[in-house]
Write an enzyme that holds these catalytic residues in place. Structure first.
Site, PDB file in Angstrom:
ATOM      1  N   SER A  43       0.854  -1.200   0.000  1.00 19.73           N
ATOM      2  CA  SER A  43       0.000   0.000   0.000  1.00 19.73           C
ATOM      3  C   SER A  43       0.880   1.237   0.000  1.00 19.73           C
ATOM      4  O   SER A  43       1.957   1.248   0.623  1.00 19.73           O
ATOM      5  CB  SER A  43      -0.898   0.022   1.240  1.00 19.73           C
TER       6      SER A  43
ATOM      7  N   TYR B 200      -1.149   0.097  10.480  1.00 21.26           N
ATOM      8  CA  TYR B 200      -1.317  -0.462   9.132  1.00 21.26           C
ATOM      9  C   TYR B 200      -0.124  -0.103   8.257  1.00 21.26           C
ATOM     10  O   TYR B 200       0.388  -0.943   7.513  1.00 21.26           O
ATOM     11  CB  TYR B 200      -2.610   0.074   8.529  1.00 21.26           C
TER      12      TYR B 200
END
Length: 264
Positions: free
Chosen positions: A148, A159
Protein backbone atom coordinates in the site's frame (compact mmCIF):
# COMPACT_ATOMS: atom_id res chain seq x y z
CA UNK A 1 -14.46 0.95 -20.07
CA UNK A 2 -14.10 -2.82 -19.90
CA UNK A 3 -10.67 -4.09 -18.83
CA UNK A 4 -8.45 -5.64 -21.47
CA UNK A 5 -8.21 -9.42 -21.17
CA UNK A 6 -5.11 -11.07 -22.59
CA UNK A 7 -6.34 -14.50 -23.63
CA UNK A 8 -3.94 -17.28 -22.76
CA UNK A 9 -1.56 -15.16 -20.66
CA UNK A 10 -1.90 -17.57 -17.71
CA UNK A 11 -2.39 -20.80 -19.66
CA UNK A 12 -0.85 -23.75 -17.81
CA UNK A 13 -0.40 -21.66 -14.66
CA UNK A 14 -1.70 -22.62 -11.23
CA UNK A 15 -2.33 -19.40 -9.34
CA UNK A 16 -3.30 -18.99 -5.68
CA UNK A 17 -4.92 -15.69 -4.68
CA UNK A 18 -5.45 -14.80 -1.03
CA UNK A 19 -8.15 -12.43 0.14
CA UNK A 20 -10.12 -13.46 -2.92
CA UNK A 21 -13.69 -13.23 -1.63
CA UNK A 22 -14.14 -9.58 -2.57
CA UNK A 23 -12.41 -6.40 -3.68
CA UNK A 24 -9.02 -6.45 -5.36
CA UNK A 25 -8.46 -10.16 -4.68
CA UNK A 26 -11.70 -11.21 -6.32
CA UNK A 27 -11.03 -8.97 -9.34
CA UNK A 28 -7.52 -10.38 -9.74
CA UNK A 29 -8.68 -13.99 -9.47
CA UNK A 30 -11.45 -13.39 -12.00
CA UNK A 31 -9.09 -11.77 -14.49
CA UNK A 32 -6.45 -14.50 -14.18
CA UNK A 33 -9.14 -17.15 -14.68
CA UNK A 34 -10.33 -15.33 -17.81
CA UNK A 35 -6.74 -15.30 -19.05
CA UNK A 36 -6.42 -19.07 -18.77
CA UNK A 37 -5.09 -19.59 -15.25
CA UNK A 38 -6.26 -22.32 -12.91
CA UNK A 39 -7.08 -20.31 -9.80
CA UNK A 40 -7.33 -21.25 -6.15
CA UNK A 41 -9.18 -18.57 -4.20
CA UNK A 42 -8.26 -18.37 -0.51
CA UNK A 43 -10.14 -16.36 2.11
CA UNK A 44 -11.39 -16.77 5.66
CA UNK A 45 -14.92 -15.80 4.55
CA UNK A 46 -17.28 -18.45 3.24
CA UNK A 47 -18.15 -15.99 0.46
CA UNK A 48 -15.07 -17.24 -1.36
CA UNK A 49 -16.94 -20.46 -2.23
CA UNK A 50 -19.66 -18.43 -3.98
CA UNK A 51 -17.03 -16.62 -6.02
CA UNK A 52 -15.35 -19.85 -7.10
CA UNK A 53 -18.73 -21.32 -8.01
CA UNK A 54 -19.49 -18.30 -10.21
CA UNK A 55 -16.17 -18.71 -11.99
CA UNK A 56 -16.82 -22.40 -12.61
CA UNK A 57 -20.25 -21.56 -14.03
CA UNK A 58 -18.45 -19.30 -16.50
CA UNK A 59 -16.30 -22.24 -17.57
CA UNK A 60 -13.18 -21.35 -15.62
CA UNK A 61 -10.95 -23.62 -13.52
CA UNK A 62 -11.51 -22.39 -9.96
CA UNK A 63 -11.25 -23.91 -6.50
CA UNK A 64 -11.85 -22.23 -3.14
CA UNK A 65 -10.26 -22.65 0.28
CA UNK A 66 -11.24 -21.10 3.60
CA UNK A 67 -8.41 -20.46 6.03
CA UNK A 68 -7.20 -18.02 8.67
CA UNK A 69 -3.92 -16.79 7.22
CA UNK A 70 -3.05 -14.83 10.34
CA UNK A 71 -1.62 -18.10 11.71
CA UNK A 72 1.10 -20.23 10.19
CA UNK A 73 -1.04 -23.34 10.67
CA UNK A 74 -3.82 -21.79 8.61
CA UNK A 75 -1.43 -20.54 5.93
CA UNK A 76 0.28 -23.92 5.61
CA UNK A 77 -3.04 -25.73 5.34
CA UNK A 78 -4.25 -23.31 2.65
CA UNK A 79 -1.07 -23.63 0.61
CA UNK A 80 -1.13 -27.43 0.93
CA UNK A 81 -4.71 -27.57 -0.33
CA UNK A 82 -3.95 -25.17 -3.17
CA UNK A 83 -0.97 -27.31 -4.20
CA UNK A 84 -3.08 -30.45 -4.09
CA UNK A 85 -5.40 -29.10 -6.78
CA UNK A 86 -2.79 -29.03 -9.54
CA UNK A 87 0.35 -30.49 -8.00
CA UNK A 88 2.04 -27.10 -7.87
CA UNK A 89 1.66 -23.37 -7.32
CA UNK A 90 3.23 -21.31 -10.09
CA UNK A 91 2.10 -17.94 -8.73
CA UNK A 92 1.08 -16.83 -5.25
CA UNK A 93 -0.67 -13.48 -4.93
CA UNK A 94 -0.78 -12.24 -1.32
CA UNK A 95 -3.70 -9.86 -1.06
CA UNK A 96 -4.88 -10.22 2.55
CA UNK A 97 -4.82 -7.02 4.59
CA UNK A 98 -6.63 -3.78 5.18
CA UNK A 99 -7.02 -1.00 7.69
CA UNK A 100 -9.23 -1.90 10.63
CA UNK A 101 -9.30 1.47 12.41
CA UNK A 102 -8.67 5.04 11.26
CA UNK A 103 -7.37 7.44 13.89
CA UNK A 104 -4.25 9.23 15.10
CA UNK A 105 -1.70 6.87 16.58
CA UNK A 106 -2.07 8.09 20.17
CA UNK A 107 -5.66 6.85 20.15
CA UNK A 108 -4.80 3.23 19.28
CA UNK A 109 -4.80 0.71 22.11
CA UNK A 110 -1.98 -1.86 22.28
CA UNK A 111 -4.49 -4.55 21.33
CA UNK A 112 -5.57 -2.60 18.25
CA UNK A 113 -1.96 -2.05 17.16
CA UNK A 114 -1.29 -5.77 17.39
CA UNK A 115 -4.49 -6.59 15.50
CA UNK A 116 -3.56 -4.26 12.62
CA UNK A 117 -0.13 -5.85 12.26
CA UNK A 118 -1.59 -9.33 12.62
CA UNK A 119 -4.06 -8.58 9.80
CA UNK A 120 -1.81 -6.85 7.28
CA UNK A 121 1.67 -8.32 7.79
CA UNK A 122 1.46 -11.89 9.03
CA UNK A 123 -0.68 -13.41 6.26
CA UNK A 124 2.01 -12.42 3.73
CA UNK A 125 4.82 -13.52 6.04
CA UNK A 126 3.20 -16.91 6.70
CA UNK A 127 2.09 -17.76 3.15
CA UNK A 128 5.52 -16.87 1.74
CA UNK A 129 7.09 -19.24 4.26
CA UNK A 130 4.57 -21.96 3.45
CA UNK A 131 5.00 -21.83 -0.33
CA UNK A 132 8.77 -21.29 -0.55
CA UNK A 133 10.00 -24.87 -0.02
CA UNK A 134 7.74 -25.99 -2.88
CA UNK A 135 8.90 -23.24 -5.24
CA UNK A 136 12.55 -23.76 -4.33
CA UNK A 137 12.24 -27.49 -5.01
CA UNK A 138 10.86 -26.68 -8.47
CA UNK A 139 13.32 -23.82 -9.10
CA UNK A 140 10.42 -21.73 -10.32
CA UNK A 141 7.67 -19.47 -9.06
CA UNK A 142 6.42 -15.94 -8.65
CA UNK A 143 5.16 -14.23 -5.51
CA UNK A 144 3.21 -10.98 -5.83
CA UNK A 145 2.58 -9.16 -2.56
CA UNK A 146 -0.04 -6.45 -2.28
CA UNK A 147 1.31 -3.58 -0.19
CA UNK A 148 0.00 0.00 0.00
CA UNK A 149 1.13 3.58 -0.55
CA UNK A 150 -0.37 4.18 2.91
CA UNK A 151 3.10 3.45 4.27
CA UNK A 152 3.13 7.25 4.11
CA UNK A 153 -0.33 8.30 5.21
CA UNK A 154 -2.32 9.77 8.07
CA UNK A 155 -4.29 8.00 10.81
CA UNK A 156 -3.03 4.49 9.98
CA UNK A 157 0.36 4.11 11.63
CA UNK A 158 -0.01 0.41 12.61
CA UNK A 159 -1.32 -0.46 9.13
CA UNK A 160 1.51 1.57 7.58
CA UNK A 161 4.03 -0.36 9.68
CA UNK A 162 2.53 -3.66 8.53
CA UNK A 163 2.66 -2.70 4.86
CA UNK A 164 6.18 -1.38 5.31
CA UNK A 165 6.97 -4.89 6.49
CA UNK A 166 5.42 -6.29 3.30
CA UNK A 167 7.75 -4.04 1.29
CA UNK A 168 10.71 -5.33 3.32
CA UNK A 169 9.65 -8.95 2.74
CA UNK A 170 9.48 -8.26 -0.98
CA UNK A 171 12.94 -6.72 -1.22
CA UNK A 172 14.74 -9.15 1.09
CA UNK A 173 13.06 -12.33 -0.10
CA UNK A 174 13.67 -11.42 -3.75
CA UNK A 175 17.37 -11.16 -2.92
CA UNK A 176 17.40 -14.57 -1.25
CA UNK A 177 15.45 -16.59 -3.81
CA UNK A 178 16.55 -15.15 -7.15
CA UNK A 179 19.15 -17.93 -7.27
CA UNK A 180 16.29 -20.43 -7.52
CA UNK A 181 14.57 -18.65 -10.40
CA UNK A 182 11.85 -17.24 -8.13
CA UNK A 183 10.61 -13.66 -8.49
CA UNK A 184 9.16 -11.67 -5.60
CA UNK A 185 7.43 -8.38 -6.43
CA UNK A 186 4.72 -6.15 -5.00
CA UNK A 187 2.10 -3.66 -6.02
CA UNK A 188 1.26 -0.74 -3.73
CA UNK A 189 -2.33 0.33 -4.34
CA UNK A 190 -3.59 3.77 -3.48
CA UNK A 191 -7.20 4.62 -2.75
CA UNK A 192 -9.47 2.25 -4.66
CA UNK A 193 -13.17 2.53 -5.39
CA UNK A 194 -15.01 -0.71 -4.70
CA UNK A 195 -18.56 -1.88 -3.99
CA UNK A 196 -19.60 -2.02 -0.33
CA UNK A 197 -17.81 -4.87 1.41
CA UNK A 198 -19.94 -7.85 2.37
CA UNK A 199 -17.53 -8.54 5.21
CA UNK A 200 -16.27 -5.34 6.78
CA UNK A 201 -12.64 -4.87 7.76
CA UNK A 202 -13.53 -3.28 11.07
CA UNK A 203 -16.16 -1.41 13.05
CA UNK A 204 -17.95 1.53 11.46
CA UNK A 205 -17.20 5.02 12.75
CA UNK A 206 -18.96 5.46 16.09
CA UNK A 207 -19.12 9.27 16.35
CA UNK A 208 -18.40 12.51 14.52
CA UNK A 209 -14.75 12.46 15.56
CA UNK A 210 -14.17 9.02 14.02
CA UNK A 211 -15.96 10.12 10.84
CA UNK A 212 -13.66 13.16 10.67
CA UNK A 213 -10.55 11.01 11.14
CA UNK A 214 -11.61 8.76 8.29
CA UNK A 215 -12.36 11.80 6.14
CA UNK A 216 -8.76 12.92 6.69
CA UNK A 217 -7.60 9.65 5.16
CA UNK A 218 -9.79 10.15 2.10
CA UNK A 219 -8.69 13.76 1.65
CA UNK A 220 -5.01 12.94 2.03
CA UNK A 221 -5.31 10.02 -0.40
CA UNK A 222 -6.81 12.21 -3.12
CA UNK A 223 -4.46 15.13 -2.44
CA UNK A 224 -1.40 12.84 -2.67
CA UNK A 225 -2.51 11.48 -6.04
CA UNK A 226 -1.34 13.52 -9.01
CA UNK A 227 -4.50 12.39 -10.82
CA UNK A 228 -6.66 13.60 -7.88
CA UNK A 229 -8.90 10.55 -7.78
CA UNK A 230 -9.27 7.03 -6.49
CA UNK A 231 -8.38 4.13 -8.76
CA UNK A 232 -10.66 1.30 -9.83
CA UNK A 233 -10.51 -2.38 -9.00
CA UNK A 234 -9.67 -3.09 -12.64
CA UNK A 235 -6.75 -0.64 -12.55
CA UNK A 236 -5.33 -2.41 -9.50
CA UNK A 237 -5.87 -5.85 -11.01
CA UNK A 238 -4.15 -4.81 -14.24
CA UNK A 239 -0.93 -4.01 -12.39
CA UNK A 240 -1.02 -7.13 -10.24
CA UNK A 241 -1.70 -9.49 -13.14
CA UNK A 242 1.10 -7.88 -15.13
CA UNK A 243 3.55 -8.41 -12.27
CA UNK A 244 2.36 -12.02 -11.94
CA UNK A 245 2.78 -12.77 -15.64
CA UNK A 246 5.78 -13.74 -17.74
CA UNK A 247 5.71 -10.25 -19.22
CA UNK A 248 7.34 -9.13 -15.96
CA UNK A 249 9.99 -11.85 -16.04
CA UNK A 250 12.86 -9.36 -15.58
CA UNK A 251 11.26 -7.60 -12.61
CA UNK A 252 11.95 -8.71 -9.04
CA UNK A 253 12.41 -7.06 -5.66
CA UNK A 254 10.33 -4.09 -6.87
CA UNK A 255 7.32 -2.40 -5.28
CA UNK A 256 5.16 -0.76 -7.95
CA UNK A 257 2.98 2.15 -6.72
CA UNK A 258 -0.45 2.06 -8.35
CA UNK A 259 -1.84 5.27 -6.92
CA UNK A 260 -2.16 7.93 -9.58
CA UNK A 261 1.36 9.23 -9.02
CA UNK A 262 1.49 8.91 -5.22
CA UNK A 263 4.77 7.14 -4.51
CA UNK A 264 3.91 6.34 -0.89
Amino acid sequence: MSPAVFAGRFDDRAVAVTGAAQGIGRTVATRIAAEGGAVVLIDRSEIVHEVAKELRRSGFDAHSVTADLETFTGAQAAIDEARAQHGRIDVLINNVGGTIWAKPYEHYTPEQIQAEVQRSLFPTLWTCRAVLPHMIARSAGTIVNVSSVATRGVNRVPYAAAKGGVNAITASLALEVAQYGIRVVASAPGGTDAPPRRVSRGPAAQDEQEVAWYRQIVDQTVDSSLLKRYGSLDEQAAAITFLASDEASYITGTVLPVAGGDQG
